[in-house]
Design an enzyme around this catalytic site. Sequence first.
Site, PDB file in Angstrom:
ATOM      1  N   SER A 130       0.859  -1.353  -0.020  1.00  0.00           N
ATOM      2  CA  SER A 130      -0.307  -0.104   0.092  1.00  0.00           C
ATOM      3  C   SER A 130       0.648   1.055   0.034  1.00  0.00           C
ATOM      4  CB  SER A 130      -1.040   0.054   1.263  1.00  0.00           C
ATOM      5  OG  SER A 130      -1.442   1.156   1.263  1.00  0.00           O
ATOM      6  N   LYS A 185      -4.715  -6.480   3.571  1.00  0.00           N
ATOM      7  CA  LYS A 185      -4.754  -5.493   2.591  1.00  0.00           C
ATOM      8  C   LYS A 185      -6.147  -5.061   2.079  1.00  0.00           C
ATOM      9  CE  LYS A 185      -3.045  -2.308  -0.297  1.00  0.00           C
ATOM     10  NZ  LYS A 185      -4.015  -2.300  -1.497  1.00  0.00           N
ATOM     11  N   HIS A 188      -7.789  -3.066   4.896  1.00  0.00           N
ATOM     12  CA  HIS A 188      -6.959  -1.764   4.920  1.00  0.00           C
ATOM     13  C   HIS A 188      -7.735  -0.632   3.588  1.00  0.00           C
ATOM     14  CE1 HIS A 188      -4.525   1.057   2.430  1.00  0.00           C
ATOM     15  NE2 HIS A 188      -4.067   1.363   3.633  1.00  0.00           N
ATOM     16  N   ASN A 189      -8.078  -1.236   2.636  1.00  0.00           N
ATOM     17  CA  ASN A 189      -8.666  -0.657   1.338  1.00  0.00           C
ATOM     18  C   ASN A 189     -10.070  -0.336   1.850  1.00  0.00           C
ATOM     19  OD1 ASN A 189      -6.131  -1.098   0.404  1.00  0.00           O
ATOM     20  ND2 ASN A 189      -7.153  -1.357  -2.020  1.00  0.00           N
ATOM     21  N   GLU A 192      -9.779   2.485   4.244  1.00  0.00           N
ATOM     22  CA  GLU A 192      -9.607   3.756   3.456  1.00  0.00           C
ATOM     23  C   GLU A 192     -10.781   4.170   2.752  1.00  0.00           C
ATOM     24  OE1 GLU A 192      -6.112   2.918   0.648  1.00  0.00           O
ATOM     25  OE2 GLU A 192      -7.379   3.906  -0.880  1.00  0.00           O
TER      26      GLU A 192
HETATM   27  P1  NBP Z   1      -1.312  -2.462 -13.593  1.00  0.00           P
HETATM   28  O1  NBP Z   1      -2.601  -3.054 -12.854  1.00  0.00           O
HETATM   29  O2  NBP Z   1      -1.808  -1.369 -14.631  1.00  0.00           O
HETATM   30  O3  NBP Z   1      -0.960  -3.624 -14.679  1.00  0.00           O
HETATM   31  C1  NBP Z   1       0.025  -3.519 -15.790  1.00  0.00           C
HETATM   32  C2  NBP Z   1       0.832  -4.669 -15.884  1.00  0.00           C
HETATM   33  O4  NBP Z   1      -0.043  -5.646 -15.689  1.00  0.00           O
HETATM   34  C3  NBP Z   1       1.714  -4.534 -16.904  1.00  0.00           C
HETATM   35  O5  NBP Z   1       2.857  -5.088 -16.319  1.00  0.00           O
HETATM   36  C4  NBP Z   1       1.095  -5.297 -17.850  1.00  0.00           C
HETATM   37  O6  NBP Z   1       1.767  -5.914 -19.065  1.00  0.00           O
HETATM   38  C5  NBP Z   1       0.603  -6.370 -16.929  1.00  0.00           C
HETATM   39  N1  NBP Z   1      -0.477  -7.292 -17.548  1.00  0.00           N
HETATM   40  C6  NBP Z   1      -1.754  -6.966 -17.944  1.00  0.00           C
HETATM   41 BR1  NBP Z   1      -2.298  -5.274 -17.772  1.00  0.00          BR
HETATM   42  N2  NBP Z   1      -2.469  -8.094 -18.252  1.00  0.00           N
HETATM   43  C7  NBP Z   1      -1.645  -8.974 -18.321  1.00  0.00           C
HETATM   44  C8  NBP Z   1      -1.647 -10.249 -18.721  1.00  0.00           C
HETATM   45  N3  NBP Z   1      -2.838 -11.027 -19.307  1.00  0.00           N
HETATM   46  N4  NBP Z   1      -0.568 -11.113 -18.726  1.00  0.00           N
HETATM   47  C9  NBP Z   1       0.472 -10.741 -18.082  1.00  0.00           C
HETATM   48  N5  NBP Z   1       0.707  -9.299 -17.526  1.00  0.00           N
HETATM   49  C10 NBP Z   1      -0.370  -8.512 -17.885  1.00  0.00           C
HETATM   50  O7  NBP Z   1      -0.337  -1.989 -12.862  1.00  0.00           O
HETATM   51  P2  NBP Z   1       0.149  -1.077 -11.353  1.00  0.00           P
HETATM   52  O8  NBP Z   1      -0.924  -0.170 -11.304  1.00  0.00           O
HETATM   53  O9  NBP Z   1       1.414  -0.878 -11.256  1.00  0.00           O
HETATM   54  O10 NBP Z   1      -0.508  -2.213 -10.356  1.00  0.00           O
HETATM   55  C11 NBP Z   1       0.109  -3.504 -10.207  1.00  0.00           C
HETATM   56  C12 NBP Z   1      -0.483  -4.185  -9.180  1.00  0.00           C
HETATM   57  O11 NBP Z   1      -0.490  -3.629  -7.815  1.00  0.00           O
HETATM   58  C13 NBP Z   1      -2.148  -4.261  -9.411  1.00  0.00           C
HETATM   59  O12 NBP Z   1      -2.536  -5.490  -8.923  1.00  0.00           O
HETATM   60  C14 NBP Z   1      -2.566  -3.135  -8.520  1.00  0.00           C
HETATM   61  O13 NBP Z   1      -3.951  -3.508  -8.245  1.00  0.00           O
HETATM   62  C15 NBP Z   1      -1.865  -3.000  -7.348  1.00  0.00           C
HETATM   63  N6  NBP Z   1      -1.807  -2.038  -6.726  1.00  0.00           N
HETATM   64  C16 NBP Z   1      -1.715  -0.810  -7.224  1.00  0.00           C
HETATM   65  C17 NBP Z   1      -1.479   0.407  -6.718  1.00  0.00           C
HETATM   66  C18 NBP Z   1      -1.561   1.747  -7.457  1.00  0.00           C
HETATM   67  O14 NBP Z   1      -1.534   2.945  -6.813  1.00  0.00           O
HETATM   68  N7  NBP Z   1      -1.529   1.667  -8.760  1.00  0.00           N
HETATM   69  C19 NBP Z   1      -1.194   0.520  -5.462  1.00  0.00           C
HETATM   70  C20 NBP Z   1      -1.363  -0.615  -4.740  1.00  0.00           C
HETATM   71  C21 NBP Z   1      -1.545  -2.060  -5.443  1.00  0.00           C
HETATM   72  P3  NBP Z   1       1.867  -5.041 -20.384  1.00  0.00           P
HETATM   73  O15 NBP Z   1       2.937  -3.925 -20.058  1.00  0.00           O
HETATM   74  O16 NBP Z   1       2.406  -6.144 -21.204  1.00  0.00           O
HETATM   75  O17 NBP Z   1       0.491  -4.640 -20.662  1.00  0.00           O
END
Ligand code: NBP
Length: 484
Positions: A130, A185, A188-189, A192
């Site tokens: 988080s 987690k 937590h959300n 939030e």
């Molecule tokens: P995203 O949730 O936007 O995911 C993007 C990534 O997933 C890219 O590397 C993409 O690869 C890959 N991907 C997808 Br989309 N579909 C895929 C598939 N079918 N097979 C393999 N790879 C795939 O990224 P993020 O926002 O960095 O979040 C990552 C994780 O962390 C998520 O579970 C999210 O819920 C969690 N999270 C996010 C935050 C935040 O603030 N953003 C905070 C806390 C937790 P590609 O580049 O090839 O499309």
Amino acid sequence: MEPRADIAVVGLAVMGQNLILNMNDHGFTVVAYNRTTSKVDDFLNNEAKGTNVLGAHSLPEMVALLKKPRRVMLMVKAGAAVDEFIESLLGVLEPGDIIIDGGNSLFEDTIRRVKHVESKGLLYIGTGVSGGEEGARRGPSIMPGGSPAAWPHVKPIFQAISAKVGENVPCCDWVGEGGAGHYVKMTHNGIEYGDMQLICEAYHIMKDGLGMTPDEMSAAFAEWNKGELESYLIEITRDILAKKDDDGAPLVDKILDTAGQKGTGKWTVISSQEFGIPITLIAEAVFSRCVSAMKDARVEAAKVFKSSNPKFAGDRAQWVNDIRKALYASKMISYTQGYMLMRAAAKQYGWNLNYGGIALMWRGGCIIRSVFLGDIKKAFDKNPGLTNLLLDPFFKREIKSCTRSWRKVVSTAIKKGIPVPAFSTALAFFDGIRSERLPANLLQAQRDYFGAHTYERLDKPRGEFFHTNWTGTGGRVASSTYTV
Ligand code: NBP
């Protein structure tokens, strides 16, 4: 290829990239991989330029770079992508290696994945991370669960990169087996969602009830941030309210009033229904986002049901103080409910959760970080078996000192037609949980009347069930299932 990397991170979107840079800062050698491999080169040539981060363009190449036991952390979109990667990794890793999912996965998926990966002789960690982009880069709150044998191998990395509070205490510790990390987690959300809704209700009353400008409200939040409400969300609210658009007008006034959601709040509420735990405040926060999304319906109804004058009479400074206390009291209820939920889940799934430790993990790095969580930690340190946070002497005193203001704010908002679903459901829960007698005696009678569901009696021991032939025309046979 020489195995020299400490960990691999798969997924180079915002979270993956920032976690890699954070690990690199702490002296770990990380290998980066992404489904779309062009993003690996992009990352190495830009954000990771000049660091020790390595790149891989295939899973076998990535695996060859890793020291044993190999640690591979997935930071990909939750859902099918995680399962697909797990299957591919099982084809290239060896028994004893560790797969870590750091995305927002549903805890039930994590429970299933732990079993599946362990059945192949590997270890699995499902961890909440988080703090968003900034947290990932500078120090997130990390909530790992899964295969306990994996923890010693992951602990040095996770505790090094996590946020720290007090005297360098990491906001990361082992949560428990199976899906415990992702459950905590998720909770937590949910909390939030609740915290954000409470702040929005305070804002709504200040704006419509007290007629305060965004700058005036920003000043009030700045003041609140010096006391018991000091927290990241109050702090950003202060800054958001002060922010001006290009024309100098407050930006907040120009933002469409429909809220989005990604599902973790909804999952928390669904889980609470399974366990029969009333997390009413989080539920209202989720539903409030749903109501906000019904913009067209609201515009239509607003033409028919015109609101009367919402202005609160009386001293503005006094009201601001009352609203602060209403928010604080409601927040105590929300965390009380959230902890009740985690305790029920722990019982169901056999997790040995450390409730004080969870408060500590949330104390820094994450979106709900606050001074308040330090008080919760103290309460559980004093009494690890505490089932109702409100019964801790500190919280008992605190909530008692707020009830007058809380009732005044809720009742006046209701009279004036300003919706305060979270403030008011919190108050209703408080009044419910402190009622020795509730009207459920009548409810049980109704159930027995129409469905022969039976009832227990005050003048008989618990566990003895009675059925009355209420109409004189019913039979003597009662329903055989009785669930309180
Ligand atoms: P995203 O949730 O936007 O995911 C993007 C990534 O997933 C890219 O590397 C993409 O690869 C890959 N991907 C997808 Br989309 N579909 C895929 C598939 N079918 N097979 C393999 N790879 C795939 O990224 P993020 O926002 O960095 O979040 C990552 C994780 O962390 C998520 O579970 C999210 O819920 C969690 N999270 C996010 C935050 C935040 O603030 N953003 C905070 C806390 C937790 P590609 O580049 O090839 O499309």
